[in-house]
Design a protein around this motif. Sequence first.
Motif, PDB file in Angstrom:
ATOM      1  N   ILE A  94     -22.143 -66.113 -48.929  1.00  0.00           N
ATOM      2  CA  ILE A  94     -23.361 -66.941 -48.963  1.00  0.00           C
ATOM      3  C   ILE A  94     -24.572 -66.115 -48.547  1.00  0.00           C
ATOM      4  CG2 ILE A  94     -24.568 -68.896 -47.888  1.00  0.00           C
ATOM      5  CD1 ILE A  94     -21.778 -70.238 -47.605  1.00  0.00           C
ATOM      6  N   VAL A  95     -24.431 -65.383 -47.458  1.00  0.00           N
ATOM      7  CA  VAL A  95     -25.552 -64.603 -46.932  1.00  0.00           C
ATOM      8  C   VAL A  95     -25.987 -63.540 -47.943  1.00  0.00           C
ATOM      9  CG1 VAL A  95     -26.235 -62.934 -45.168  1.00  0.00           C
ATOM     10  CG2 VAL A  95     -25.062 -65.039 -44.507  1.00  0.00           C
ATOM     11  N   ASN A  96     -25.052 -62.761 -48.453  1.00  0.00           N
ATOM     12  CA  ASN A  96     -25.412 -61.668 -49.353  1.00  0.00           C
ATOM     13  C   ASN A  96     -25.983 -62.153 -50.688  1.00  0.00           C
ATOM     14  OD1 ASN A  96     -24.736 -59.722 -47.479  1.00  0.00           O
ATOM     15  ND2 ASN A  96     -22.734 -59.323 -48.347  1.00  0.00           N
ATOM     16  N   GLU A  97     -25.557 -63.326 -51.136  1.00  0.00           N
ATOM     17  CA  GLU A  97     -26.031 -63.844 -52.419  1.00  0.00           C
ATOM     18  C   GLU A  97     -27.358 -64.592 -52.313  1.00  0.00           C
ATOM     19  OE1 GLU A  97     -22.932 -66.206 -54.219  1.00  0.00           O
ATOM     20  OE2 GLU A  97     -21.467 -64.579 -53.956  1.00  0.00           O
ATOM     21  N   LYS A  98     -27.609 -65.250 -51.181  1.00  0.00           N
ATOM     22  CA  LYS A  98     -28.736 -66.178 -51.126  1.00  0.00           C
ATOM     23  C   LYS A  98     -29.812 -65.864 -50.091  1.00  0.00           C
ATOM     24  CE  LYS A  98     -26.156 -69.348 -53.481  1.00  0.00           C
ATOM     25  NZ  LYS A  98     -26.254 -70.399 -54.326  1.00  0.00           N
ATOM     26  N   PHE A  99     -29.535 -64.951 -49.168  1.00  0.00           N
ATOM     27  CA  PHE A  99     -30.454 -64.668 -48.066  1.00  0.00           C
ATOM     28  C   PHE A  99     -30.721 -63.167 -47.955  1.00  0.00           C
ATOM     29  CE2 PHE A  99     -28.574 -68.659 -46.773  1.00  0.00           C
ATOM     30  CZ  PHE A  99     -29.580 -69.322 -46.091  1.00  0.00           C
ATOM     31  N   TYR A 100     -31.761 -62.845 -47.219  1.00  0.00           N
ATOM     32  CA  TYR A 100     -31.905 -61.507 -46.664  1.00  0.00           C
ATOM     33  C   TYR A 100     -31.526 -61.651 -45.197  1.00  0.00           C
ATOM     34  CZ  TYR A 100     -34.507 -60.270 -50.867  1.00  0.00           C
ATOM     35  OH  TYR A 100     -34.875 -60.041 -52.163  1.00  0.00           O
ATOM     36  N   ALA A 101     -30.599 -60.829 -44.745  1.00  0.00           N
ATOM     37  CA  ALA A 101     -30.102 -60.910 -43.374  1.00  0.00           C
ATOM     38  C   ALA A 101     -30.707 -59.789 -42.538  1.00  0.00           C
ATOM     39  CB  ALA A 101     -28.579 -60.795 -43.371  1.00  0.00           C
ATOM     40  N   VAL A 102     -31.280 -60.170 -41.401  1.00  0.00           N
ATOM     41  CA  VAL A 102     -31.967 -59.211 -40.529  1.00  0.00           C
ATOM     42  C   VAL A 102     -31.339 -59.235 -39.150  1.00  0.00           C
ATOM     43  CG1 VAL A 102     -34.166 -58.697 -39.382  1.00  0.00           C
ATOM     44  CG2 VAL A 102     -34.147 -59.456 -41.776  1.00  0.00           C
ATOM     45  N   LYS A 103     -31.119 -58.051 -38.591  1.00  0.00           N
ATOM     46  CA  LYS A 103     -30.726 -57.897 -37.188  1.00  0.00           C
ATOM     47  C   LYS A 103     -31.977 -57.525 -36.423  1.00  0.00           C
ATOM     48  CE  LYS A 103     -26.153 -57.860 -36.472  1.00  0.00           C
ATOM     49  NZ  LYS A 103     -25.589 -58.739 -35.472  1.00  0.00           N
ATOM     50  N   LEU A 104     -32.255 -58.235 -35.341  1.00  0.00           N
ATOM     51  CA  LEU A 104     -33.461 -57.983 -34.558  1.00  0.00           C
ATOM     52  C   LEU A 104     -33.089 -57.917 -33.081  1.00  0.00           C
ATOM     53  CD1 LEU A 104     -36.675 -58.018 -35.264  1.00  0.00           C
ATOM     54  CD2 LEU A 104     -36.586 -60.136 -33.991  1.00  0.00           C
ATOM     55  N   TRP A 164     -26.987 -56.025 -43.763  1.00  0.00           N
ATOM     56  CA  TRP A 164     -28.035 -56.172 -42.769  1.00  0.00           C
ATOM     57  C   TRP A 164     -29.239 -55.308 -43.118  1.00  0.00           C
ATOM     58  CZ3 TRP A 164     -27.620 -60.162 -39.745  1.00  0.00           C
ATOM     59  CH2 TRP A 164     -26.365 -60.636 -39.380  1.00  0.00           C
ATOM     60  N   LEU A 165     -30.413 -55.846 -42.873  1.00  0.00           N
ATOM     61  CA  LEU A 165     -31.671 -55.151 -43.137  1.00  0.00           C
ATOM     62  C   LEU A 165     -32.521 -55.142 -41.871  1.00  0.00           C
ATOM     63  CD1 LEU A 165     -32.563 -57.114 -46.396  1.00  0.00           C
ATOM     64  CD2 LEU A 165     -31.603 -54.809 -46.303  1.00  0.00           C
ATOM     65  N   SER A 166     -33.500 -54.263 -41.855  1.00  0.00           N
ATOM     66  CA  SER A 166     -34.514 -54.350 -40.813  1.00  0.00           C
ATOM     67  C   SER A 166     -35.512 -55.428 -41.246  1.00  0.00           C
ATOM     68  CB  SER A 166     -35.234 -53.010 -40.643  1.00  0.00           C
ATOM     69  OG  SER A 166     -36.029 -52.739 -41.787  1.00  0.00           O
ATOM     70  N   ILE A 167     -36.355 -55.863 -40.341  1.00  0.00           N
ATOM     71  CA  ILE A 167     -37.350 -56.880 -40.677  1.00  0.00           C
ATOM     72  C   ILE A 167     -38.326 -56.344 -41.727  1.00  0.00           C
ATOM     73  CG2 ILE A 167     -38.933 -56.342 -38.773  1.00  0.00           C
ATOM     74  CD1 ILE A 167     -38.108 -59.907 -39.842  1.00  0.00           C
ATOM     75  N   THR A 168     -38.664 -55.068 -41.663  1.00  0.00           N
ATOM     76  CA  THR A 168     -39.593 -54.496 -42.646  1.00  0.00           C
ATOM     77  C   THR A 168     -38.943 -54.391 -44.023  1.00  0.00           C
ATOM     78  OG1 THR A 168     -39.033 -52.274 -41.889  1.00  0.00           O
ATOM     79  CG2 THR A 168     -41.020 -53.252 -40.978  1.00  0.00           C
ATOM     80  N   GLU A 169     -37.665 -54.046 -44.064  1.00  0.00           N
ATOM     81  CA  GLU A 169     -36.959 -53.988 -45.351  1.00  0.00           C
ATOM     82  C   GLU A 169     -36.895 -55.376 -45.988  1.00  0.00           C
ATOM     83  OE1 GLU A 169     -33.754 -50.385 -44.645  1.00  0.00           O
ATOM     84  OE2 GLU A 169     -33.324 -52.354 -43.773  1.00  0.00           O
ATOM     85  N   ALA A 170     -36.584 -56.394 -45.183  1.00  0.00           N
ATOM     86  CA  ALA A 170     -36.516 -57.765 -45.703  1.00  0.00           C
ATOM     87  C   ALA A 170     -37.879 -58.215 -46.210  1.00  0.00           C
ATOM     88  CB  ALA A 170     -36.006 -58.722 -44.625  1.00  0.00           C
ATOM     89  N   TYR A 171     -38.928 -57.864 -45.484  1.00  0.00           N
ATOM     90  CA  TYR A 171     -40.279 -58.229 -45.898  1.00  0.00           C
ATOM     91  C   TYR A 171     -40.615 -57.614 -47.255  1.00  0.00           C
ATOM     92  CZ  TYR A 171     -45.321 -58.889 -45.814  1.00  0.00           C
ATOM     93  OH  TYR A 171     -46.599 -59.245 -46.136  1.00  0.00           O
ATOM     94  N   LYS A 172     -40.310 -56.331 -47.430  1.00  0.00           N
ATOM     95  CA  LYS A 172     -40.594 -55.642 -48.688  1.00  0.00           C
ATOM     96  C   LYS A 172     -39.773 -56.229 -49.840  1.00  0.00           C
ATOM     97  CE  LYS A 172     -41.924 -51.270 -46.571  1.00  0.00           C
ATOM     98  NZ  LYS A 172     -41.502 -49.896 -46.268  1.00  0.00           N
ATOM     99  N   LEU A 173     -38.480 -56.453 -49.610  1.00  0.00           N
ATOM    100  CA  LEU A 173     -37.639 -57.035 -50.658  1.00  0.00           C
ATOM    101  C   LEU A 173     -38.102 -58.436 -51.024  1.00  0.00           C
ATOM    102  CD1 LEU A 173     -34.095 -55.896 -49.496  1.00  0.00           C
ATOM    103  CD2 LEU A 173     -35.269 -55.208 -51.596  1.00  0.00           C
TER     104      LEU A 173
END
Length: 155
Positions: A80-90, A35-44
């Motif tokens: 699937i999530v860890n390989e293909k997506f950035y997962a965010v908890k909001l 899980w990432l924050s929205i800002t971490e996902a944006y940067k990655l």
Amino acid sequence: MKNTFLAILLVSVIGLFAFQSEPEKRTNKNKEIEWLSITEAYKLNQKEPRKIFVDVYTNWCGWCKKMDKETFTDPEVVDIVNEKFYAVKLNAENRDLIIMNGDTTTQQMIARSMGVTGYPTIVYIKEDFQTIQPVPGYQNAKKFKDTLEKILAWK
């Protein structure tokens, strides 16, 4: 006396090996979504573009907790999530300030801007950070995997 010492030494060595191999077994069996924050996902996403899925939840939401416990722990979902997506908890009720791409906002404002009106809602976002679609309601692991596959095919 000598036999007692050897028995204690043998038990100690066996115990040492048991403790060393146990964490590896635990890690393999209990994979978790990264899980990432929205800002971490944006940067990655700026460095390595991927689709993003945002789990919009609240602390009081029972169905959100059920998805956390049952859907988001399914080993196939995790892979699937860890390989293909950035997962965010909001957290849709969180009003702490976030600075993202030079703008100041909150998790609550982001959830509203994505059109979230109920919980849980999964919001899918393209690599260019444009919303694909919010999907409201609880999803079991099978339904969630099917949705993830459809989103991956989305251009």
